[in-house]
Design a protein around this motif. Structure first.
Motif, PDB file in Angstrom:
ATOM      1  N   ASN A   1      33.193  32.297  49.694  1.00  0.00           N
ATOM      2  CA  ASN A   1      32.929  30.858  50.244  1.00  0.00           C
ATOM      3  C   ASN A   1      34.167  29.934  49.616  1.00  0.00           C
ATOM      4  O   ASN A   1      34.560  28.910  50.289  1.00  0.00           O
ATOM      5  N   VAL A   2      34.589  30.300  48.315  1.00  0.00           N
ATOM      6  CA  VAL A   2      35.708  29.776  47.743  1.00  0.00           C
ATOM      7  C   VAL A   2      36.587  30.667  47.373  1.00  0.00           C
ATOM      8  O   VAL A   2      36.023  31.717  46.559  1.00  0.00           O
ATOM      9  N   LYS A   3      37.811  30.525  47.700  1.00  0.00           N
ATOM     10  CA  LYS A   3      38.809  31.501  46.766  1.00  0.00           C
ATOM     11  C   LYS A   3      39.839  30.584  46.130  1.00  0.00           C
ATOM     12  O   LYS A   3      40.489  30.029  46.722  1.00  0.00           O
ATOM     13  N   ILE A   4      39.900  31.147  44.726  1.00  0.00           N
ATOM     14  CA  ILE A   4      40.973  30.317  44.004  1.00  0.00           C
ATOM     15  C   ILE A   4      41.959  31.532  43.523  1.00  0.00           C
ATOM     16  O   ILE A   4      41.492  32.706  43.034  1.00  0.00           O
ATOM     17  N   PHE A   5      43.169  31.195  43.480  1.00  0.00           N
ATOM     18  CA  PHE A   5      44.489  31.737  43.078  1.00  0.00           C
ATOM     19  C   PHE A   5      44.899  31.018  41.687  1.00  0.00           C
ATOM     20  O   PHE A   5      45.563  29.950  41.935  1.00  0.00           O
TER      21      PHE A   5
END
Ligand code: DC
Length: 220
Positions: free
Chosen positions: A136-140
């Motif tokens: 649902n949410v992808k953070i790098f």
């Protein structure tokens, strides 16, 4: 399938602290996928096995009973290995074990099974790119190399010069391997945590979570 928040990035970017804090605030399960690679590496070292031996490492990865506690505790085959897996020799062996394709397949299965059961904040290197491509949410999460070394040295009370070499080697191996290298998923949000407080990074990610997840679930 639960809600998945994937946090990927290099060593020392602050993933563990941020992912644990977010999970607590959201009431989600915190999963440190790196601890699973570390647990397999620890087992290999104790058995005097070569961490690049694909066949033996796959056997260990499949047989390993790894438990991740909510507070960050890790057990391997019933033994508390929370401290043992943080030793430098294990960090080095973990990045070798993590390059073995069959090990990755075995651990990714375990990670997907956890994500199928509950809402998770999962941190690692390939969570948004491979483990949960539909997260649902992808953070790098990234930070300047100097800041990453400073944080890691502070955390482990180690000599910054030694930490610098170790992080550099590990990042190079994690980015260069052919199997699921550390990379930013095309739909991940890039966040540079250099100079930001833990609170500021958490807030930035929570804003993204609230904007992305509009299925009526309430977040604190
Ligand atoms: O995040 P960490 O430093 O505890 O990870 C240990 C090693 O495992 C590191 O070299 C990267 C690797 N890893 C990986 O390849 N994929 C993951 N999802 C998590 C960690």
């Amino acid at each position: 399938m639960g809600i998945v928040i994937a946090i990927d990035g290099p060593a020392g970017a602050g993933k563990s602290t941020i992912a644990r804090g977010l999970a607590q605030r959201l009431g989600f399960t915190y999963i440190d996928s790196g601890a699973m690679y570390r647990a397999v590496a620890l087992w290999a070292l104790r058995e005097n096995l070569d961490p690049s031996d694909s066949h033996r490492m796959e056997q260990l990865a499949r047989a390993a009973e790894i438990r991740l506690e909510a507070g960050g505790g890790v057990s391997l085959n019933g033994e508390d290995v929370t401290q043992a897996i943080r030793e430098t020799a294990v960090s080095v062996a973990a990045s070798v074990v993590a390059a073995v394709a069959s090990v990755r397949r075995a651990l990714v299965e375990k990670q997907r099974a956890i994500g199928a059961q509950s809402n998770v904040v999962m941190e690692g290197r390939d969570i948004g790119s491979v483990v949960f491509p539909a997260a649902n949410v992808k953070i790098f999460l990234d930070a300047d190399p100097a800041e990453r070394v400073r944080r890691r040295a502070q955390e482990t009370a180690a000599d910054p010069a030694r930490v610098s070499g170790e992080i550099e080697d590990r990042d190079r191996r994690d980015r260069a391997r052919s199997e699921s290298p550390l990379t930013q998923a095309p739909d991940a949000v890039y966040l540079d945590s250099t100079g930001l407080s833990i609170e500021q990074v958490e807030e930035a990610i929570l804003r993204i979570v609230r904007a992305r997840i509009t299925n009526g679930k309430e977040f604190r």
